[in-house]
Design a protein around this motif. Sequence first.
Motif, PDB file in Angstrom:
ATOM      1  N   GLY A 410      -6.081  -6.376  12.030  1.00  0.00           N
ATOM      2  CA  GLY A 410      -5.168  -7.172  11.232  1.00  0.00           C
ATOM      3  C   GLY A 410      -5.157  -8.614  11.694  1.00  0.00           C
ATOM      4  N   GLY A 412      -2.867 -12.072  12.124  1.00  0.00           N
ATOM      5  CA  GLY A 412      -1.476 -12.459  12.243  1.00  0.00           C
ATOM      6  C   GLY A 412      -1.259 -13.954  12.100  1.00  0.00           C
ATOM      7  N   LYS A 416      -4.256 -15.671   9.034  1.00  0.00           N
ATOM      8  CA  LYS A 416      -4.411 -15.074   7.700  1.00  0.00           C
ATOM      9  C   LYS A 416      -4.188 -16.092   6.581  1.00  0.00           C
ATOM     10  N   THR A 435      -4.660  -8.538   6.121  1.00  0.00           N
ATOM     11  CA  THR A 435      -3.808  -9.661   6.529  1.00  0.00           C
ATOM     12  C   THR A 435      -2.383  -9.218   6.830  1.00  0.00           C
ATOM     13  N   GLY A 436      -2.006  -8.033   6.354  1.00  0.00           N
ATOM     14  CA  GLY A 436      -0.634  -7.566   6.564  1.00  0.00           C
ATOM     15  C   GLY A 436       0.362  -8.128   5.578  1.00  0.00           C
ATOM     16  N   ASN A 437      -0.113  -8.921   4.605  1.00  0.00           N
ATOM     17  CA  ASN A 437       0.813  -9.592   3.700  1.00  0.00           C
ATOM     18  C   ASN A 437       1.546  -8.631   2.760  1.00  0.00           C
ATOM     19  N   SER A 440       4.399  -7.470   4.756  1.00  0.00           N
ATOM     20  CA  SER A 440       5.264  -8.629   5.007  1.00  0.00           C
ATOM     21  C   SER A 440       6.161  -8.872   3.800  1.00  0.00           C
ATOM     22  N   ILE A 479       2.320 -14.196   0.131  1.00  0.00           N
ATOM     23  CA  ILE A 479       3.535 -13.387   0.246  1.00  0.00           C
ATOM     24  C   ILE A 479       4.572 -13.827  -0.780  1.00  0.00           C
ATOM     25  N   CYS A 608       3.463  -7.697   9.386  1.00  0.00           N
ATOM     26  CA  CYS A 608       2.005  -7.786   9.235  1.00  0.00           C
ATOM     27  C   CYS A 608       1.298  -6.931  10.283  1.00  0.00           C
ATOM     28  N   GLU A 611       1.741  -3.293   9.243  1.00  0.00           N
ATOM     29  CA  GLU A 611       0.808  -2.846   8.192  1.00  0.00           C
ATOM     30  C   GLU A 611      -0.486  -2.339   8.806  1.00  0.00           C
ATOM     31  N   THR A 625      -5.319  -5.616   2.440  1.00  0.00           N
ATOM     32  CA  THR A 625      -4.711  -6.807   1.844  1.00  0.00           C
ATOM     33  C   THR A 625      -5.543  -8.021   2.212  1.00  0.00           C
TER      34      THR A 625
END
Length: 703
Positions: A410, A412, A416, A435-437, A440, A479, A608, A611, A625
């Motif tokens: 991922g 952070g 990203k 990206t973890g968005n 998020s 996001i 994020c 995820e 993502t």
Amino acid sequence: MKTVVSISLGSDALDYDFTTDFLGQKFRVVRIGTNKDLKKAESLIKEWQTKADVLGLGRVREHYNVGTKRFVQKNTKHLEDLVKKIPVTTGSQLRNILHEWAIRHTQISQGNFFNNSRVMFFNGVSNYRAASVMSEFTDNLFFADPVMQLGVPKLLTSLSALELYATGTHPLNKWTPPHVLTPSVAPIKEWNKYILRKAAQKADVIAAGYEEVEHFTLEEMGGKTLLSSTITDERLEKLREKGVNMVVDICPKIFDITVGINVIEAMILAALDKKQGELNQDDFLEIMETLQVEPQILFPSGFKRINRFAFVIHPLSQQYFKNAKPLDVIAKYSPPVVMDTVEKVMAYAPPFVYSHVKGIKSPTGVEAEGWLITVGGTPKEIMAHSPEFTYRRLLAAAKLAKRMGAQIMGLGAFTKVVGDAGITVAKRAPLPITTGNSYSASGALWAAADATRRLGLVEINKTGKVHGKAMVVGATGAIGSVCARLLAKAVDEIYMVAPETAKLLAMKETILQETPEAKVHLSTHADKDLGEMDMIVTATSGAGKKILDFMKVKPGCVITDVARPLDIPASDVAKRPDVLVIESGEIELPGDVQMKNISLPNNVAYACLAETIVLALEGRFENFTLGRNIEWEKVKEIYQMGLKHGMKLAAISGVSGVYTDDDIKRIREFALKKRAEMKIDKPKVIPLKKKKASDTTKKTATK
């Protein structure tokens, strides 16, 4: 009744003599171990070839193929040549089929199990075919042949190296059984054992015979998967004591007594009245389907699985250098000019592991471990360089993550945001990227809905819809755009703020297609309608720039600050005790998490990062993502996956830490007083919601 006898160089403690039915025929099956006594094996072969229908040879060095070359073991060939009157087999043909089948079966049934696993083969030359199959799922292959056979304290790390080794050493090894060339000089022998132990500790999967790992302890075998053969109940119990998570036994369980693969192939030859070499692939395929058996996947202590992830972090300011050794001393005592130089230099530093994360355990039984990998650039330095500069550092981090055995990585904070928001990195990285968005966005709205309910200054109907106004600052970002689309379904009116006029118009068009009844307002400046907002989400990439006039915010407004660095500085928050500012939606991780400080309470992670962990627990090793246009279906999906794996909304926190019920009550009182002074009408319903830190709510805008 037909008789099959296995003459084994292994221990006589595993001998048996039983009768059974097999493929419609009656069999007597006998195993005789010789405890590595070659002369005894020769004598038994001469004796039993006049009494048995087929002989099997167990624990012998098999002939093997490496690359395009075939290598014959002289001692094994000698034993085979002693059998003149009946068929004889080592089981090699069936073993190759079962070995490959076991790997593929495990990969499918356990869901991408071997993806980027660190796999250690004790004998690569004899298991070349299996190693080739394993290479389809991971490049992290290690072969202990030089240590085991020659006493050379060096592991091979590729199939090509194994091919060269086999060609160069076969003339030396072909006459000798395993281990005889290992040095007898005590210091060297102990050093080789140390090399093996260390390699085993770093491996995720160990491919070896039980006898080869029998002397290993919990330190080497704990949490490992063993790919082996002929695992009896007694052996399984010993492996449980050594902490092995899972055993893949390539030999199917056909009888109550555990028999070797050479015995099964010998029985097939006897049943079909064929000699070794006369069986073809269709014969084996038909028999395996008739028997309806498959490789065994065994869990010595119940179901256990550990998936692995990596997550890239970076310092958000020069202050973060105070937490990193040896820079902490420099950061504490150096003048600003020196720290500016340090900040520039650190942007070029190679990535390194900041923390090994352990103890994450899903209610499903799956566990996750991972590594927080630091790249040295602050947001200031990242934005000062071209995207390609950051791409190179992220790809270096990905290579490090792959070597560690991570199955997904991922991105952070600002890593990203750079360039195309992860798309280029995902195309060039050696492992999946997210990206973890998505989480998020989900976490931000989860936290905003929860905080709004707890504050009790806005009416919320039974369906969870907020009768008020919400603003998203940075609404065209990755996001922000998702937050806007979901808030449009959850509030009466949505205000979208961003500097890109055309993107705002396109966003409004998208929202009205999805939610025709939504009331959508657009602006390029947040201050225009700021005083009317009940909820605000800030999701900019302004790197600390002022994005709104905080003093104009409505009393009792709930602000969720998703940006990193934060859009709302602590100095502004202190000026408005009547406004609830929360730092996005942090997630409480399941289990007893061991992780270095990331400026959050224990067991709590940024969404994020969460995820990446959720995807690891789910075994979804894929690019999830990416880019600036997040699919809101994925926001829902990751939210549901999070609930499945025990993720909870953490106690909402702000710049000064976690908000308690007393904090919420105090903010509410300040807000009501301020509203009375400003003659703002009271809401129709003002329930004060109390919530414990561990409680969660599922009625959120992400539904």
